[in-house]
Design a protein around this motif. Structure first.
Motif, PDB file in Angstrom:
ATOM      1  N   ARG A  50      -7.794   5.988  -9.868  1.00 41.69           N
ATOM      2  CA  ARG A  50      -7.464   7.375  -9.219  1.00 41.69           C
ATOM      3  C   ARG A  50      -7.921   7.230  -7.649  1.00 41.69           C
ATOM      4  NH1 ARG A  50      -8.816   9.662 -13.679  1.00 41.69           N
ATOM      5  NH2 ARG A  50      -6.761  10.317 -14.787  1.00 41.69           N
ATOM      6  N   PHE A  51      -9.297   6.968  -7.385  1.00 40.75           N
ATOM      7  CA  PHE A  51      -9.730   6.446  -6.262  1.00 40.75           C
ATOM      8  C   PHE A  51      -8.651   5.646  -5.323  1.00 40.75           C
ATOM      9  CE2 PHE A  51     -14.279   7.762  -7.184  1.00 40.75           C
ATOM     10  CZ  PHE A  51     -14.057   8.889  -7.192  1.00 40.75           C
ATOM     11  N   LEU A  52      -8.255   4.851  -6.026  1.00 40.05           N
ATOM     12  CA  LEU A  52      -7.299   3.703  -5.277  1.00 40.05           C
ATOM     13  C   LEU A  52      -6.056   4.387  -4.813  1.00 40.05           C
ATOM     14  CD1 LEU A  52      -7.402   0.558  -5.228  1.00 40.05           C
ATOM     15  CD2 LEU A  52      -5.692   0.577  -7.017  1.00 40.05           C
ATOM     16  N   HIS A  53      -5.598   5.248  -5.851  1.00 42.35           N
ATOM     17  CA  HIS A  53      -4.243   5.926  -5.653  1.00 42.35           C
ATOM     18  C   HIS A  53      -4.528   6.994  -4.293  1.00 42.35           C
ATOM     19  CE1 HIS A  53      -0.868   8.553  -7.254  1.00 42.35           C
ATOM     20  NE2 HIS A  53      -0.317   7.674  -6.363  1.00 42.35           N
ATOM     21  N   ARG A  54      -5.542   7.432  -4.267  1.00 47.31           N
ATOM     22  CA  ARG A  54      -5.778   8.592  -3.526  1.00 47.31           C
ATOM     23  C   ARG A  54      -6.121   7.920  -1.898  1.00 47.31           C
ATOM     24  NH1 ARG A  54      -4.384  12.284  -0.890  1.00 47.31           N
ATOM     25  NH2 ARG A  54      -5.852  13.436   0.393  1.00 47.31           N
ATOM     26  N   ALA A  55      -6.855   6.712  -2.079  1.00 46.83           N
ATOM     27  CA  ALA A  55      -7.272   5.992  -0.843  1.00 46.83           C
ATOM     28  C   ALA A  55      -5.882   5.630  -0.266  1.00 46.83           C
ATOM     29  CB  ALA A  55      -8.058   4.921  -1.348  1.00 46.83           C
ATOM     30  N   ALA A  56      -5.154   5.089  -0.758  1.00 45.58           N
ATOM     31  CA  ALA A  56      -3.646   4.557  -0.220  1.00 45.58           C
ATOM     32  C   ALA A  56      -2.913   5.866   0.376  1.00 45.58           C
ATOM     33  CB  ALA A  56      -2.681   4.142  -1.478  1.00 45.58           C
ATOM     34  N   GLN A  57      -2.978   6.956  -0.397  1.00 46.85           N
ATOM     35  CA  GLN A  57      -2.353   8.286   0.474  1.00 46.85           C
ATOM     36  C   GLN A  57      -2.866   8.635   1.478  1.00 46.85           C
ATOM     37  OE1 GLN A  57      -2.718  10.831  -2.985  1.00 46.85           O
ATOM     38  NE2 GLN A  57      -0.645  10.392  -3.931  1.00 46.85           N
ATOM     39  N   LEU A  58      -4.408   8.451   1.533  1.00 46.16           N
ATOM     40  CA  LEU A  58      -5.257   8.619   2.817  1.00 46.16           C
ATOM     41  C   LEU A  58      -4.697   7.817   3.999  1.00 46.16           C
ATOM     42  CD1 LEU A  58      -8.464   9.886   1.365  1.00 46.16           C
ATOM     43  CD2 LEU A  58      -6.900  11.260   2.606  1.00 46.16           C
ATOM     44  N   CYS A  59      -4.516   6.428   3.661  1.00 50.17           N
ATOM     45  CA  CYS A  59      -4.415   5.342   4.569  1.00 50.17           C
ATOM     46  C   CYS A  59      -2.884   5.749   5.152  1.00 50.17           C
ATOM     47  CB  CYS A  59      -4.158   4.061   3.820  1.00 50.17           C
ATOM     48  SG  CYS A  59      -6.049   3.517   3.433  1.00 50.17           S
ATOM     49  N   VAL A  60      -1.746   6.247   4.484  1.00 49.61           N
ATOM     50  CA  VAL A  60      -0.508   6.477   5.025  1.00 49.61           C
ATOM     51  C   VAL A  60      -0.745   7.782   5.868  1.00 49.61           C
ATOM     52  CG1 VAL A  60       1.549   7.497   4.240  1.00 49.61           C
ATOM     53  CG2 VAL A  60       0.800   5.709   2.929  1.00 49.61           C
ATOM     54  N   LEU A 118       0.823  -1.413  -0.099  1.00 53.93           N
ATOM     55  CA  LEU A 118      -0.082  -0.006  -0.024  1.00 53.93           C
ATOM     56  C   LEU A 118       1.021   1.183   0.069  1.00 53.93           C
ATOM     57  CD1 LEU A 118      -3.260   0.485   1.900  1.00 53.93           C
ATOM     58  CD2 LEU A 118      -1.364   2.418   2.113  1.00 53.93           C
ATOM     59  N   ARG A 119       2.001   1.184   0.935  1.00 53.13           N
ATOM     60  CA  ARG A 119       2.966   2.525   0.827  1.00 53.13           C
ATOM     61  C   ARG A 119       3.569   2.734  -0.521  1.00 53.13           C
ATOM     62  NH1 ARG A 119       3.748   4.890   5.677  1.00 53.13           N
ATOM     63  NH2 ARG A 119       3.280   3.619   7.681  1.00 53.13           N
ATOM     64  N   ASP A 120       3.753   1.629  -1.193  1.00 52.22           N
ATOM     65  CA  ASP A 120       4.428   1.620  -2.710  1.00 52.22           C
ATOM     66  C   ASP A 120       3.346   2.468  -3.587  1.00 52.22           C
ATOM     67  OD1 ASP A 120       6.702   0.297  -2.062  1.00 52.22           O
ATOM     68  OD2 ASP A 120       5.808  -1.489  -2.415  1.00 52.22           O
ATOM     69  N   LEU A 121       2.009   1.970  -3.427  1.00 53.96           N
ATOM     70  CA  LEU A 121       1.057   2.558  -4.482  1.00 53.96           C
ATOM     71  C   LEU A 121       1.051   4.020  -3.820  1.00 53.96           C
ATOM     72  CD1 LEU A 121      -1.378   2.662  -6.192  1.00 53.96           C
ATOM     73  CD2 LEU A 121      -2.866   1.489  -4.186  1.00 53.96           C
ATOM     74  N   ALA A 122       0.736   4.296  -2.643  1.00 54.29           N
ATOM     75  CA  ALA A 122       0.679   5.816  -2.209  1.00 54.29           C
ATOM     76  C   ALA A 122       2.000   6.437  -2.741  1.00 54.29           C
ATOM     77  CB  ALA A 122       0.498   5.655  -0.655  1.00 54.29           C
ATOM     78  N   ALA A 123       3.076   6.061  -2.879  1.00 51.90           N
ATOM     79  CA  ALA A 123       4.245   6.817  -3.310  1.00 51.90           C
ATOM     80  C   ALA A 123       4.297   7.255  -4.575  1.00 51.90           C
ATOM     81  CB  ALA A 123       5.324   6.415  -2.316  1.00 51.90           C
ATOM     82  N   ALA A 124       3.499   6.199  -5.408  1.00 54.50           N
ATOM     83  CA  ALA A 124       3.946   6.119  -6.945  1.00 54.50           C
ATOM     84  C   ALA A 124       3.192   7.181  -7.506  1.00 54.50           C
ATOM     85  CB  ALA A 124       3.050   4.837  -7.360  1.00 54.50           C
ATOM     86  N   ASP A 125       4.002   7.334  -8.815  1.00 49.89           N
ATOM     87  CA  ASP A 125       3.280   8.879  -9.516  1.00 49.89           C
ATOM     88  C   ASP A 125       2.038   8.273 -10.190  1.00 49.89           C
ATOM     89  OD1 ASP A 125       4.473  11.357 -11.205  1.00 49.89           O
ATOM     90  OD2 ASP A 125       3.832  10.104 -12.610  1.00 49.89           O
ATOM     91  N   GLU A 126       1.224   9.225 -10.571  1.00 49.70           N
ATOM     92  CA  GLU A 126      -0.132   8.754 -10.962  1.00 49.70           C
ATOM     93  C   GLU A 126      -0.003   8.078 -12.423  1.00 49.70           C
ATOM     94  OE1 GLU A 126      -3.430  11.647 -12.609  1.00 49.70           O
ATOM     95  OE2 GLU A 126      -4.393  11.159 -10.456  1.00 49.70           O
ATOM     96  N   ASP A 127       1.015   8.719 -13.091  1.00 49.38           N
ATOM     97  CA  ASP A 127       1.121   8.216 -14.513  1.00 49.38           C
ATOM     98  C   ASP A 127       1.395   6.580 -14.477  1.00 49.38           C
ATOM     99  OD1 ASP A 127       0.596  10.211 -16.312  1.00 49.38           O
ATOM    100  OD2 ASP A 127       2.608  11.110 -16.540  1.00 49.38           O
ATOM    101  N   ILE A 128       2.207   6.236 -13.436  1.00 54.89           N
ATOM    102  CA  ILE A 128       2.714   4.694 -13.332  1.00 54.89           C
ATOM    103  C   ILE A 128       1.342   4.005 -12.868  1.00 54.89           C
ATOM    104  CG2 ILE A 128       3.747   3.155 -11.804  1.00 54.89           C
ATOM    105  CD1 ILE A 128       5.755   4.514 -13.738  1.00 54.89           C
ATOM    106  N   VAL A 129       0.640   4.700 -11.909  1.00 52.18           N
ATOM    107  CA  VAL A 129      -0.626   3.879 -11.720  1.00 52.18           C
ATOM    108  C   VAL A 129      -1.558   3.857 -12.836  1.00 52.18           C
ATOM    109  CG1 VAL A 129      -2.774   4.099 -10.092  1.00 52.18           C
ATOM    110  CG2 VAL A 129      -0.492   4.724  -9.378  1.00 52.18           C
ATOM    111  N   LEU A 130      -1.871   4.704 -13.566  1.00 57.55           N
ATOM    112  CA  LEU A 130      -2.645   4.678 -14.669  1.00 57.55           C
ATOM    113  C   LEU A 130      -2.324   3.795 -15.741  1.00 57.55           C
ATOM    114  CD1 LEU A 130      -3.875   8.523 -14.938  1.00 57.55           C
ATOM    115  CD2 LEU A 130      -4.994   6.547 -13.946  1.00 57.55           C
TER     116      LEU A 130
END
Length: 351
Positions: A85-95, A60-72
């Motif tokens: 996008r929600f997945l990425h944002r939720a990971a950041q909120l969990c951190v 989850l921390r790797d996802l939170a720290a990833a660049d949005e372009d990589i996630v997409l």
């Protein structure tokens, strides 16, 4: 334990899916990722995407720290990019709020972007073994048929009934297995068309089977025709074989993804192309249709080979000239990626 759950778990032990990649290990991050990917998508389609995603972003921390372009880019091809996008944002909120973990509390979990009641229940049941009902598309179909519930499951009153039934059948023991079992039953036996009723452990008590209603239930959504829109996609390719990409705005379909500049008609296309590069000819490529949930998009690709980039639009935040090698690391809509991979080779005069 209700007889429904007992019969279902007996069936699951013999016929359920026990080797899905998110089951080993069945931790909260992997369960969550699989649940979001499985919305509107089949298991067979999701598996390679899941494996690629988890290899590159294993925690989850790797996802939170990833660049949005990589996630997409990792999501590209699964569609419904808002989910990513929600997945990425939720990971950041969990951190930020939950020490880098998905909360075990239902309210805190369902407050995260993209996690509704059913997804929260699936995570808590499968990752933590807690007793929470779920109600995804497969479960709605099973319960609608078993109890003979008429009316489109998306209607509030029907959905309310289904939640009551889902809760009533969810056992206190083996909540993780039960949750997987009812999803498996819907995905492999109680399928949309031609369900395999004789292979179902509940067929003797099933109202739809008894009353020959499996073709009518669940009640379909009232139909409506979807409109068709059209666009011209501009493919500007320079002498170094780079393509001009444009990042789409924050709203609308494919929001924030890298795509091709677009135009309404041929005159508009030439104006748009000339604003970005010096061009001399255009080659129309084969048109195609991409279907979204709420409309069909007729796409006419127009290839401008040998385009000479204008200095004025040196790469900025939303425009960039890309080589083929850079494309895999960008979030591109699947039809645009396919279009670029299938481009004809540049003609000699443009080398």
């Amino acid at each position: 334990m209700t007889s429904f759950a007992t019969a279902l778990l007996d069936w699951f032990d013999r016929h359920g899916r026990h080797d899905l990649p998110w089951q080993h290990p069945r931790d909260a991050y992997r369960v969550w990722l699989s649940e979001i990917m499985l919305q509107q998508t089949q298991v067979a389609t999701v598996i390679p995407y899941f494996q690629r995603f988890i290899t590159q972003l294993p925690t989850l921390r790797d996802l939170a720290a990833a660049d949005e372009d990589i996630v997409l880019a990792l999501w590209s091809g699964l569609g419904y990019y808002r989910r990513a996008r929600f997945l990425h944002r939720a990971a950041q909120l969990c951190v930020e709020r939950h020490n880098g973990e998905l909360p075990r509390d239902f309210d805190a979990l369902s407050a995260l972007p993209g996690i509704g009641r059913s997804t929260a229940g699936a995570i808590l049941a499968q990752a933590y073994g807690l007793r929470f009902p779920i109600l995804d598309g497969n479960v709605k179909r099973v319960l609608t048929r078993y109890h003979g519930i008429a009316g489109h499951p998306g209607e509030r009153e029907v959905e309310k009934q289904l939640w009551l039934r889902a809760d009533e059948h969810t056992p206190a023991e083996r909540a993780a297995d039960y949750t997987q079992a009812i999803m498996d039953l819907g995905a492999t036996v109680c399928v949309r068309t031609r369900p395999l009723c004789n292979a179902c452990p509940m067929h003797e008590a099933c109202v739809a089977h008894r009353d020959h209603l499996t073709a009518q239930l669940p009640t379909p959504k009232p139909g409506k025709t979807i409109p068709t829109r059209s666009t011209i996609m501009l493919i500007l390719r320079d002498a170094a074989n780079r393509i001009l990409l444009q990042r789409r705005g924050a709203q609308g379909v494919w929001a924030g993804l890298w795509s091709l500049p677009e135009a309404h008609d041929t005159d508009d296309a030439w104006r748009e192309a000339q604003a970005r590069a010096r061009i001399d000819d255009a080659q129309p490529l084969k048109p195609f249709v991409h279907v979204f949930s709420h409309y069909r998009l007729q796409i006419q690709p127009l290839l401008f080979d040998g385009a000479a980039p204008k200095q004025a639009i040196a790469d900025n935040g939303d425009l960039r000239w890309c080589t083929g090698a850079e494309l895999p690391s960008l979030g591109l809509p699947a039809p645009v990626r396919s279009l670029l991979l299938a481009l004809p080779e540049p003609t000699e005069e443009h080398h």
